[in-house]
Design an enzyme around this catalytic site. Structure first.
Site, short mmCIF file in Angstrom:
data_model
loop_
_atom_site.label_atom_id
_atom_site.label_comp_id
_atom_site.label_asym_id
_atom_site.label_seq_id
_atom_site.Cartn_x
_atom_site.Cartn_y
_atom_site.Cartn_z
N HIS B 458 0.82 -1.22 0.00
CA HIS B 458 0.00 0.00 0.00
C HIS B 458 0.86 1.28 0.00
CE1 HIS B 458 -0.57 0.34 4.70
NE2 HIS B 458 0.67 0.15 4.38
N GLU B 459 0.22 2.39 -0.28
CA GLU B 459 0.91 3.69 -0.36
C GLU B 459 2.04 3.67 -1.38
OE1 GLU B 459 -1.34 6.13 2.07
OE2 GLU B 459 0.48 6.73 1.04
#
Lengths: 608, 608
Positions: B458-459
């Site tokens: 994620h990110e």
């Protein structure tokens, strides 16, 4: 190309396993009979294992107070495996076996491991158990126990660890004392009563078979009633869950073996993992507490006898780890071919008005797929080569058999540890290829990763494999095993040097092997075990990557000589990946070995 | 030494954060007020987070058809966090904030991440959301939305990805069209109706706060009704779950935002992860379907505005990964100190009659603990340094602020990716230290490992971070960022060369840095992005290890100058470990970068 293509290439093109059929033991076999075995296993795996792999994870075994409950699929899978005859695949025809070579048996079992390691693992434990009895049991023990395991009537376990004795088996405290009158003349073997607790017992309790045959390590106290410290006092016993007569029929007596608990694991949940209490009196039998067991082999030979099968068991663990890696590779490759996302990088940036491309077209995704391929197919090649050495050890001529045994001793720590570490990494890369989807339980890759994490722990931890390799194997017999392996590596290098496309890799391997040999010497140059062995695990990693480079170079030689095909090109590219991206990792591990780096030894507990 | 000792050492001895209190913005603060914040966070984490971390995993959020149900502990933890005031820790006093430096805020939040990443993560998302509104929202948007998020009345989300657009945000298809009459004169901002599906939305639906403020990326169609391809057409909107008036009071209208499903994750289960449908008409509002949203900033600036906070968000992800690693380090250290197993290796073998020793005494266990320490404390130092740069960027003088911004751009991909990879490896080592026990759910280490696996995804995935670093950061502005970082690294090297104990490490780092610079140039020497970027991930790994070596050398300088203590000695030993065992890994990664290795690019799909 498919898994089956790769398997066939490694077996027939690379290892030439067909030549085994010229040997008397395998004379009834041919490539056709091998193919037929693979077809059967592939079909059963597809029908009875693949669809239920997730179920085996979500419906983990539980104890209802009386029985260990597993989903119907576990029963069906076990039944299908038993009916395939694979439990006795390598046994003599007269034992109901198929007399298959070990390399074919292991290759055939890999279909089940890839389909569902949890559903497949229990059955394989059973043949390991029975094999051990074939090697060390009496005729009666073979007939009553091993034969019924090969037929799938009974399943088997290996009971080594205890709560206070995991890696350190010399500290087991399970006791075995002669079982009163007639103890020495029982037709099933010298009869003892066992008392103690065993931990981490896979398939220790279940309802998948009529009976469970525990093989248990325990100590027979000396005349002073004390247990002998160390491994010398350890003996091996057959402890059936339900007692049997000399025909193998159940007598109706439950033995004093009780389930103390199920372990709740991170993965590998298809197999119940148990804590067993032996002889605590929960099921008094024939007048009292104490689990009835029959000595196998001589007193004090328990660990040696148990470890007789250790090479094959450890190769099996490595191959299981490999197949988990391969399953993730297949799943992530399939996803990468179908998932559109992003566009190729190009001079002047990306053109957002063009359609997205399947992610397999991105170089970084190909890197992650190629790494998986290099790890898993390299590990597969090594495992098959080791299984082939087992055949050579058992059926080759005396000189070849001895050499094969020595090579097996050298390679087994790698065959066990390397896939456990790198095919786990492959599983992590499979998750990464799927991105967010890979992190969900809607896709299989996260389960493979969880399942695979066990393999660095059981059947001798990574640390234990390192100590075995650097502490025993490379120094045994004046380094004869190391020298023999070196000669094999050098032979591959010499052949590869003659082929221009492979000559640079041959040079790399030659340099790395020389560095490994130098570091091995330097590690032991002071003769102080604490100094030599402080970096046994980095040594194991360095040795592993070097051995895999050798395997890949050898496979690449065959792939270059073979007719052009996607399979051959894929193997050549994977070999190139291994030499370019992986082999250069070795110097970092060797540096601390060679310098006998003492950073870890000098670290004080208070400083952490 | 303890986590708190290490934290204090890094903050006060190494980064000298106390000097920040000389700045006007932080003038009301002192080491005492920082200590008091840490004490509070540590206490709340101990009482409300630690005991429920496993519960947050086993009782994952589920949808009862109307509401997302989470255990009471999730409500209690959120409430305690809100009451601590940490949501507004860095805000102006007039917004109800504490005006804490970013570095103190991040350090304080690390107690929660270490205690339970799942229970702590949602609250941190909220302050990120509100910070973004403080940077780009109107006064009304700040008052109505941000202020209520800082007080914990509302919680926030970030809605970027869609099912067909994960890493490739240019492909989002959520549409925003002006909401009829008065759309342009709404006091909360230009009013639109949004329609589309958003995927992977953390905390997208829950009952922990009065309202949920979604920040949503969507495209405003052109006059032809078509969406503009690429990222230029993306705008940013506030879409509250429940509509509010200009006082922030709920109007009683439910907005047209519907939960389409919860993702069932491998870990990180304390936070519901959702698929949200915007504007499908499930909750018609003000006369029709379409989710009502208010434009933030200018049309087309959506991605830029969203990414304004990206550095801080990514440092936060890295610090979360670090704290998961640290939690495993603590658990495995505790176990290693208490678990007796085996005996020291020695000349002549082991004496089995002696008692077993705690496993922390084995060199290989110390290696696994020291590696965890080196990974986690190194990552922690880097994250704190980056957070300190954020403060410098915001409150330093113009030249210092600009330099800090440039350094942040360079270091953020590392601060995000490196802990995600290596503190995950730390978690695997923690499992290994515990052996079979580590593989069970009776111990916390397996959960940390599962939780941490998300952070490489994620990110911005690992692959995206690599492209960002090699494709943008190192070449931007003629390589000015790279040159600035180089000057900082060289300054550390120069100081370390003057200290005999560290001079060899200074030499190693100098050599590695030179190799990194050379490989960077070689990667781009042909000017062909496909060639340069094919090995962006190995480049990221090489850059990461080199940057961490720099951080460790700098920390070691302070640790050598500090009064002797277990803390200082531990840090010195961890630094030594990093230089001896880790930095030598860099050449293997750089080799393929420097040669622009094309193995992966040339791999054909059919060959896999």
């Amino acid at each position: 190309m498919s898994f089956r293509d790769t398997l066939d290439f490694l077996l027939y093109d690379w290892l030439n396993v067909e030549t085994l059929t010229a040997r008397e033991r395998f004379a009834d076999h041919s490539r056709e009979t091998f193919t037929s075995v693979f077809d059967t296993c592939e079909r059963i795996a597809r029908e009875k294992f693949v669809p239920f792999n997730r179920l085996a994870d979500t419906e983990e075994p539980h104890f209802d107070g009386e029985r260990v409950v597993q989903p119907q699929a576990a029963h069906d899978a076990a039944k299908a495996f038993v009916e395939s005859g694979m439990l006795a695949a390598a046994q003599d025809a007269e034992m109901g076996g198929m007399q298959l070579p070990c390399v074919i048996e292991m290759a055939a079992n890999s279909f089940f491991s890839k389909a569902s390691i949890g559903l497949g693992g229990g059955a394989m434990l059973t043949s390991g158990n029975a094999n051990l009895l074939m090697a060390h049991g009496t005729e009666a023990q073979k007939d009553v126990f091993a034969k019924n395991e090969f037929s799938g009537r009974f399943f088997g376990t290996m009971c080594l660890s205890e709560p206070q004795a995991g890696s350190s088996l010399s500290d087991i405290v399970t006791r075995a004392v002669p079982d009163g009158e007639g103890a020495g003349s029982d037709p099933l073997g010298p009869r003892y009563r066992l008392r103690g607790n065993k931990m981490w017992i896979s398939n220790g309790e279940h309802e998948l078979a009529e009976n469970i045959v525990h093989l248990v390590l325990a100590k027979i106290p000396g005349s002073d009633g004390q247990l002998v410290p160390g491994t010398k006092g350890i003996s091996l016993f057959i402890v059936p869950k339900k007692l049997v007569d000399t025909d193998g029929a159940l007598t109706g007596e439950r033995n004093d073996v009780a389930l103390a608990g199920l372990n709740h694991k991170l993965g590998y949940r298809g197999i119940p993992n148990t804590l067993l209490n032996f002889g605590e009196g929960k099921y008094p039998v024939r007048g009292g507490a104490g689990a009835i067991g029959y000595l196998v082999g001589r007193p004090g030979d328990g660990l040696r006898n148990m470890f007789h099968m250790m090479n094959e068991a450890r190769i099996g663990v490595g191959l299981g780890a490999t197949m988990l890696g391969y399953a993730g590779f297949e799943a992530s490759l399939d996803y990468a071919r179908q998932r559109p996302q992003g566009r190729p990088v190009a001079v002047g940036g990306k053109d957002a008005s063009r359609p997205q491309v399947p992610i397999v077209q991105h170089a970084d995704v190909r890197r992650m797929l190629l790494a998986q391929k290099a790890y898993c197919e390299g590990a597969m090649a090594l495992a098959l080569q080791c299984a082939h050495l087992v055949d050579e050890h058992h059926t080759g001529d005396a000189a070849a058999a001895a050499e094969a045994g020595l090579l097996l001793d050298m390679l087994t720590p790698i065959a066990k540890s390397w896939p456990s570490e790198w095919c786990l990494e492959a599983n992590s890369l499979a998750i990464q290829v799927l991105g967010g989807y890979g992190y969900t339980r809607d896709y299989p890759v996260e389960q493979y990763w969880r399942d695979n994490r066990l393999n660095m722990i059981h059947e001798g931890t990574h640390g234990i494999q390192g100590l075995d390799l650097l502490g025993r194997k490379v120094v045994m017999d004046g380094g004869r095993g190391f020298a023999l392996l070196a000669s094999r590596v050098e032979a591959t290098i010499a052949r590869a040097k003659a082929r221009p496309a492979l000559a640079p890799f041959a040079e790399s391997l030659a340099g790395t092997w020389a560095a490994l040999a130098k570091a091995t010497q330097a590690a032991w140059s002071t003769g102080v075990p604490e100094e030599a062995l402080a970096n046994a695990t980095p040594y194991l990693q360095a040795f592993g990557h070097t051995a895999l480079a050798w395997v890949w170079l050898d496979v690449a030689l065959t792939a270059h000589a073979a007719p052009d095909s996607d399979t051959a090109r894929g193997l050549r590219q994977a070999a190139q990946f291994f030499f370019r991206y992986e082999l250069p990792k070795v110097p970092a591990w060797l540096a601390v070995v060679e310098s006998r780096d003492d950073t870890c030894r000098q670290m004080q507990e208070a400083w952490f």
